[in-house]
Write an enzyme that holds these catalytic residues in place. Sequence first.
Site, PDB file in Angstrom:
ATOM      1  N   LYS A 138       0.838  -1.193   0.000  1.00 50.74           N
ATOM      2  CA  LYS A 138       0.000   0.000   0.000  1.00 50.74           C
ATOM      3  C   LYS A 138       0.882   1.255   0.000  1.00 50.74           C
ATOM      4  CE  LYS A 138      -3.278   2.465   2.868  1.00 50.74           C
ATOM      5  NZ  LYS A 138      -4.176   2.493   3.999  1.00 50.74           N
ATOM      6  N   GLU A 181      -4.804  -6.723  14.768  1.00 49.85           N
ATOM      7  CA  GLU A 181      -4.284  -5.404  14.373  1.00 49.85           C
ATOM      8  C   GLU A 181      -5.415  -4.373  14.458  1.00 49.85           C
ATOM      9  OE1 GLU A 181      -2.549  -4.120  10.344  1.00 49.85           O
ATOM     10  OE2 GLU A 181      -0.764  -4.770  11.380  1.00 49.85           O
ATOM     11  N   HIS A 206      -5.474 -32.969  17.276  1.00 46.97           N
ATOM     12  CA  HIS A 206      -4.354 -33.813  17.708  1.00 46.97           C
ATOM     13  C   HIS A 206      -3.186 -32.983  18.212  1.00 46.97           C
ATOM     14  CE1 HIS A 206      -6.224 -37.519  16.237  1.00 46.97           C
ATOM     15  NE2 HIS A 206      -6.757 -36.714  15.332  1.00 46.97           N
ATOM     16  N   GLY A 228      -4.681  -1.682   5.065  1.00 47.22           N
ATOM     17  CA  GLY A 228      -3.885  -2.828   4.604  1.00 47.22           C
ATOM     18  C   GLY A 228      -4.580  -4.159   4.845  1.00 47.22           C
ATOM     19  N   ARG A 229      -5.112  -4.346   6.048  1.00 48.31           N
ATOM     20  CA  ARG A 229      -5.720  -5.650   6.377  1.00 48.31           C
ATOM     21  C   ARG A 229      -7.106  -5.819   5.765  1.00 48.31           C
ATOM     22  NH1 ARG A 229      -4.750  -2.443  10.570  1.00 48.31           N
ATOM     23  NH2 ARG A 229      -6.446  -1.608  11.826  1.00 48.31           N
ATOM     24  N   GLU A 233      10.517  -4.522   4.722  1.00 52.42           N
ATOM     25  CA  GLU A 233      10.678  -5.912   4.303  1.00 52.42           C
ATOM     26  C   GLU A 233      10.362  -6.066   2.813  1.00 52.42           C
ATOM     27  OE1 GLU A 233       8.986  -4.825   6.912  1.00 52.42           O
ATOM     28  OE2 GLU A 233       9.151  -6.163   8.639  1.00 52.42           O
ATOM     29  N   LYS A 279       9.443  -0.855  14.374  1.00 57.74           N
ATOM     30  CA  LYS A 279      10.010  -0.516  13.055  1.00 57.74           C
ATOM     31  C   LYS A 279      11.109   0.536  13.208  1.00 57.74           C
ATOM     32  CE  LYS A 279       5.810  -0.917  10.204  1.00 57.74           C
ATOM     33  NZ  LYS A 279       4.868  -0.164   9.382  1.00 57.74           N
TER      34      LYS A 279
END
Length: 546
Positions: free
Chosen positions: A212, A359, A390, A273-274, A218, A512
């Site tokens: 965005k 978030e 399990h 973003g999400r 990263e 960050k």
Amino acid sequence: MTSPLSLDAWNQLQSLYESKGKSFSTKEAFKSDPKRFSKFSHEFTNFDNSKILFDYSKNLIDEEILSSLIQLAKEANVEKLRNEMFNGDHINTTEDRAVYHVALRNRSMKEMKVDGVNVANEVNDVLQHMKEFSDSVRDGSWKGYTGEKILNVVNIGIGGSDLGPVMVTEALKHYAHESIKVHFVSNVDGTHIVETLKNCKPESTLFLIASKTFTTAETCANAVTAKNWFLNHVKDESHIAKHFVALSTNADEVAKFGIDTKNMFGFENWVGGRYSVWSAIGLSICIYIGFENFDKFLKGAEAIDNHFLNTPIEENIPFLGGLLTIWYNNFHKAQTKLVAPFDQYMHRFPAYLQQLSMESNGKSVTKDSKFVNYETGVVLFGEPTTNAQHSFFQLVHQGTKLIPTDFILAAQSHNPVENNKHQLMLASNYFAQAESLMLGKTKEQVESEGTESSLVPHKMFPGNRPTTSILAQKITPATLGSLIAYYEHVTFVEGAIWGINSFDQWGVELGKVLAKVILKELQTEGDVKTHDASTQGLINQFKAWA
Ligand code: F6P
């Protein structure tokens, strides 16, 4: 803003919790009310007439508790905030932005305005661009620099620019193009890109740089590494145009990176973003499953939007889902929420929901800048099951914590192997888990099996553990779109009642900033001396060993 604690309904719920909530027995509630299932379950009909059943009846509620929860939503003005969201108002107050992902799935092309401008056409234009581009990649008419077809699509992004596309392409693998593979590189750990590129040839690889902001460290690092890898093989920058595409809101940074903005698919900053899987960020999905299916995915979400916007709270499924979170989190003091899809294709669904929920609602300050004195966001976790049974289901059944759980199953499998035997085994577990979590196993039952007395407590199950069962007909693009939009609006309702801004994410900033400082120190010779003793000790040891 009125604190939720001072709302009448909140106080009423507190009394209800004391008088019957904490000792509520779902098992008994079913015995005394033969209509409980139909009263507390809701069937959602999608735009294509497919159905999803949401069964809330195994939760620790009765009509009185539910009606107080509904009253709470009314007193907290959740409907007003919802209407403001659909109206394009700037409800993301700390960033002064609209929250308008719902406009991305406005396939009926209603007028939807932000700051006085109707965005329906703009959204549709990007979708048309995505359609043309994805069609050309899928049919092979988009060629790499040597004339080869694209066989590998590598999406480079992180957070919302990764989790949605990863999850959806996995969940809808059944609809995938027969020869195009999609890969996702998110982690700045070099292993991620190195291992991914081992499967790719530059001639037939298309990189989608999804960010965005186009400033995320990263993603920028991985994008540069991908570009270097490409140019090391190709040695001609002019070929970048055939192999690199940007999905972003930031044209300047895209151009600086060296991608022609003609090869950019844009969206606006009113898409969080999400919440961006529906935007240009979904291009990898479009290429993988085709635009027609992507369009159904959007329409499935739009159908939930219409339901959320137009249905009275009493029948409104995202409202009910969100209100249950409040009941468990704020009154029963549950800390977590488990989402367990009985569906291998949906194995990344809980990971996707982690960002969506945590978030959005991992906040401790209200919209009017006061620290909260009540619990907010839940710790959401999950795994596909039967696998999860399990591993950590022991704790869900017999641990000391209350873990409200959502189970998801599709009645029809895409892979009905062995005469549908696997599907029936899967389904039997889906029903058995919810039933056993509710019923538990009493001392008398365990004793009647002849169990040795010292083992009796170990074999008892407390039961009364709340579950919501979501039963779809099939996991199609439409159904998946609806399920995601359902959880988006559940998250919205929770945040609205807590009075927090579910649409910013200041909490990711500090780490960050510190990482930038430390990166410089790691790149400089000598010991560091400016941190606390632990951080300093670790950094210096790292430098000695690196
Ligand atoms: O660091 C958090 C975050 O801002 C998320 O909200 C977002 O989804 C992710 O980073 C990626 O951001 P971008 O798409 O701008 O690269």
